[in-house]
Each structure stands twice: as structure tokens, then as C-alpha cells.
Design a protein around this motif. Structure first.
Motif, short mmCIF file in Angstrom:
data_model
loop_
_atom_site.label_atom_id
_atom_site.label_comp_id
_atom_site.label_asym_id
_atom_site.label_seq_id
_atom_site.Cartn_x
_atom_site.Cartn_y
_atom_site.Cartn_z
N PHE A 147 -3.26 2.67 -3.49
CA PHE A 147 -4.28 2.61 -4.52
C PHE A 147 -5.32 1.52 -4.28
O PHE A 147 -6.33 1.46 -4.97
N TRP B 71 -2.63 -3.70 -6.74
CA TRP B 71 -1.20 -3.83 -7.05
C TRP B 71 -1.03 -4.75 -8.26
O TRP B 71 -1.93 -5.52 -8.61
N THR B 72 0.12 -4.65 -8.91
CA THR B 72 0.41 -5.39 -10.15
C THR B 72 1.55 -6.36 -9.89
O THR B 72 2.60 -5.97 -9.36
N GLU C 150 2.08 9.68 0.71
CA GLU C 150 3.04 8.68 0.22
C GLU C 150 4.41 8.89 0.84
O GLU C 150 5.08 7.93 1.25
N GLU D 95 7.16 -3.09 -2.74
CA GLU D 95 6.51 -2.17 -3.69
C GLU D 95 5.03 -2.53 -3.86
O GLU D 95 4.16 -1.64 -3.95
N ARG E 264 3.13 -1.23 -0.83
CA ARG E 264 2.95 0.23 -0.90
C ARG E 264 1.85 0.60 -1.90
O ARG E 264 0.98 1.44 -1.61
N ASP E 265 1.85 -0.06 -3.06
CA ASP E 265 0.81 0.23 -4.06
C ASP E 265 -0.58 -0.14 -3.53
O ASP E 265 -1.57 0.57 -3.75
N HIS E 266 -0.65 -1.26 -2.79
CA HIS E 266 -1.95 -1.68 -2.26
C HIS E 266 -2.43 -0.72 -1.16
O HIS E 266 -3.65 -0.45 -1.04
#
Length: 346
Positions: free
Chosen positions: A327, A330-331, A251, A319, A322-324
Motif C-alpha cells: 500500500f 504502514w501503521t 500479495e 507485517e 508487507r503493508d508498505h
């Protein structure tokens, strides 16, 4: 007897005129005497201020005051003067009994009566015309008041009718608004259910399950929850085995790479802007110089300008990317998870 009556009337006129003139003269004399007495008293009071007056001084003042009174009385004439004046001025005047008659013929009196009668008839006719005009105005006023009252009553009735119609239309409008609100609420509820069902199906497919033809939302949510529990257990095992440090390291490397890319992009943009400014400056320096001739044109002042500051709102795209990347999910802003790659909003 005629001469005697004439003499008596003349004596009466003489007595009245003489008495009137003597009374006026006497009033003036008394006023001057009182003024002199007041002046003497004020003078004596001023001289005797702060000390006691002697009897001799008082006697001298009284003699001086009496001397002044005599001089004033001598200045005004006595009654004999007015009698002589009346005899001199009005001796030959008649009492008016020997004056000639105004009317010498009966026709003169009849002419006066005729003229007065004609004037009276003219005034009577004018008064009758005026009374008739007043009566007509009164009738018109009464008619106007009655018509105005009827029109006012009719207008009041129309206003009451319009108010009732307005209330009825307002009631119908409230009913329609209530029905529309109920329909909108129902349609919003259905749309929300449809949206949640689609999102649940999307998350269900992202967890590795096959999408069914007529899926049951509760079953899909249960399967998704089980898959998430499985992923969380794997995350716990990986963290316990030391893979958490590797994930943190990855990360940080991804964040460093992103920052370096952003920095490089900004540097390239700055370099391009610098090149454009340098090129424009070089073109201006090489351009021929035009000498201005004549008087400079005076322009009007430009209108006032208010600078507007544009604030860019963070849409959360970076953001979400980055989450996708980390993880695989993403939300969004609405809190719903999404497995598809995020797209930058326009």
C-alpha cells in the motif's frame, strides 16, 4: 514446813507423771481391743454370710472376744506399776529448790547488764545508720522521679513539636507533588500535540502535498482525509474492474517469496551449523589421545542452574514491511500511519 512443801511438790509430780503414763497405756490398750473386736466381727460376718446364725455360735464368739480382751488387759500394766516405776526412777530427784545459785557475786549480774547494754547500743546505732540510708535512698528516689517527670514532659513537648513539623512538611510535600503533577500533565499534553502535529504533517506530505512553513493541523487533516477518500474510490474502481484479483495474486506471490527466502535462510544456517559440528568432530577424532595417569581429581558439584526461557516478542516489523510494499503506507503500534519505510527496532 519446808519438808512438807517439798513432799507435796513431789506428790504432784508423781501424780502427773503416773496419770500421763497410764493414759497412754490405756489408749494403746483400747486401740488393740477395738482392733480385735473389729476382726472378730468381720470373721463372724464372713462365716454367717448367706445363712442365719445360731445363738450358740454367738455365745462362743462373745466368749472368745472376752478372752481376747482379758489377754490384752493383762499385757498392759496397771497404775501400781507406774507408781512403782516412778518411785524407782525419780525417788531421789529433787524438785529443783536446792539447786545452787547462778550468780554468786553482784559483779556478775552487773557484767551481764553491761554486755546487754553494749549490744543494745550497737543495735541502736545500726538501726540509726539503716534509717539514715533508707532516708537517703528515698530522697534520691524522689529526686529521680521528679527529674524523670520533667524529662518526660520535655520529651513529650519535643515529640509534639516534631509531629507538628512533620505534618507541615507532609502538607508542603503534597502541595509540591500536586504542582509537579499539573506541570507534568501540561507538558505531556504539549508533547502529545506536537507529536500529533508532526505525524499529521508527515501523512500530509505522504499524500503528495507540499509541506508549508506554518501549517494548520486542521487544514492538513482535511486535505489528508480528502486524499484518502480519493484513494479509497480508486481502490473501489480497481476492485470493480478486476484489479483486486491481481492485487491478491501479487500479495500471495510476495508472501510465497518471503516464505521461500526465510526457508532458504534457515536451511543455510542449518547447513553452516552442521558443517561446524562435522569439522569439530573431525578435529576431535584427529587429536592425539592423552592417557590419564594417577587418581582422578574430584571436583565439587556445580551449583544449581535454572534454565531461562527467552521469549521473543513480535514487533510487527515484517507485517509493516508487507503493508508498505503493497500500500505504500504502514501503521505502527500506536495506530499512527507512516509513509516512510519501516525500520527494524533494535
Amino acid at each position: 514446813p519446808r519438808e512438807r512443801r517439798k513432799k507435796e511438790r513431789k506428790d504432784v509430780r508423781k501424780s502427773v507423771w503416773v496419770d500421763k503414763q497410764f493414759q497412754e497405756s490405756d489408749a494403746q490398750m483400747q486401740a488393740e481391743i477395738q482392733s480385735e473386736e473389729k476382726a472378730v466381727e468381720e470373721k463372724a460376718a464372713e462365716a454367717a454370710r448367706g445363712r442365719r446364725r445360731a445363738k450358740r455360735e454367738m455365745e462362743e464368739e462373745e466368749r472368745e472376744l472376752e478372752s481376747r480382751r482379758r489377754r490384752i488387759r493383762k499385757k498392759f500394766p496397771a497404775m501400781e506399776f507406774f507408781e512403782a516405776k516412778f518411785k524407782q526412777e525419780f525417788e531421789d530427784d529433787s524438785s529443783g529448790e536446792e539447786m545452787p545459785l547462778y550468780f554468786k557475786e553482784p559483779k556478775q549480774l552487773l557484767d551481764v547488764f553491761t554486755a546487754m547494754e553494749e549490744a543494745n547500743l550497737f543495735l541502736i546505732q545500726n538501726s540509726q545508720d539503716t534509717e539514715q540510708a533508707i532516708e537517703e535512698l528515698q530522697q534520691k528516689g524522689t529526686l529521680a522521679r521528679s527529674n524523670g517527670g520533667a524529662a518526660r514532659d520535655k520529651m513529650n513537648q519535643q515529640m509534639e513539636l516534631l509531629e507538628k513539623q512533620t505534618e507541615e512538611e507532609k502538607r508542603k510535600s503534597r502541595e509540591f507533588k500536586h504542582k509537579i503533577t499539573e506541570r507534568d500533565t501540561a507538558s505531556d499534553q504539549e508533547a502529545l500535540e506536537q507529536y500529533l502535529c508532526e505525524k499529521a504533517l508527515e501523512v500530509y506530505a505522504a499524500c503528495g502535498h507540499e509541506a508549508e512553513r506554518d501549517p494548520d493541523t486542521l487544514k492538513m487533516l482535511a486535505a489528508t482525509e480528502a486524499k484518502i477518500e480519493e484513494f479509497l474510490a480508486l481502490f473501489d474502481e480497481a476492485e470493480a474492474s478486476g484489479l483486486g484479483l491481481i492485487v491478491d495474486h501479487l500479495e500471495r506471490e510476495a508472501e510465497s517469496a518471503r516464505r521461500a527466502a526465510v526457508k532458504q535462510l534457515r536451511k543455510e544456517l542449518q547447513d553452516s551449523k552442521t558443517k561446524e559440528r562435522t569439522k569439530a568432530s573431525l578435529l576431535r577424532s584427529q587429536a592425539p589421545i592423552h592417557k590419564k595417569t594417577g587418581k582422578q581429581i574430584m571436583y565439587r558439584s556445580p551449583p544449581g542452574y535454572t534454565a531461562q526461557h527467552v521469549v521473543e516478542e513480535d514487533d510487527g516489523y515484517e507485517e509493516a514491511v508487507r503493508d508498505h510494499m503493497v500500500f505504500g503506507i504502514w501503521t505502527g503500534k500506536d495506530g499512527a500511519p507512516n509513509a516512510a519505510p519501516p525500520t527494524k527496532p533494535s
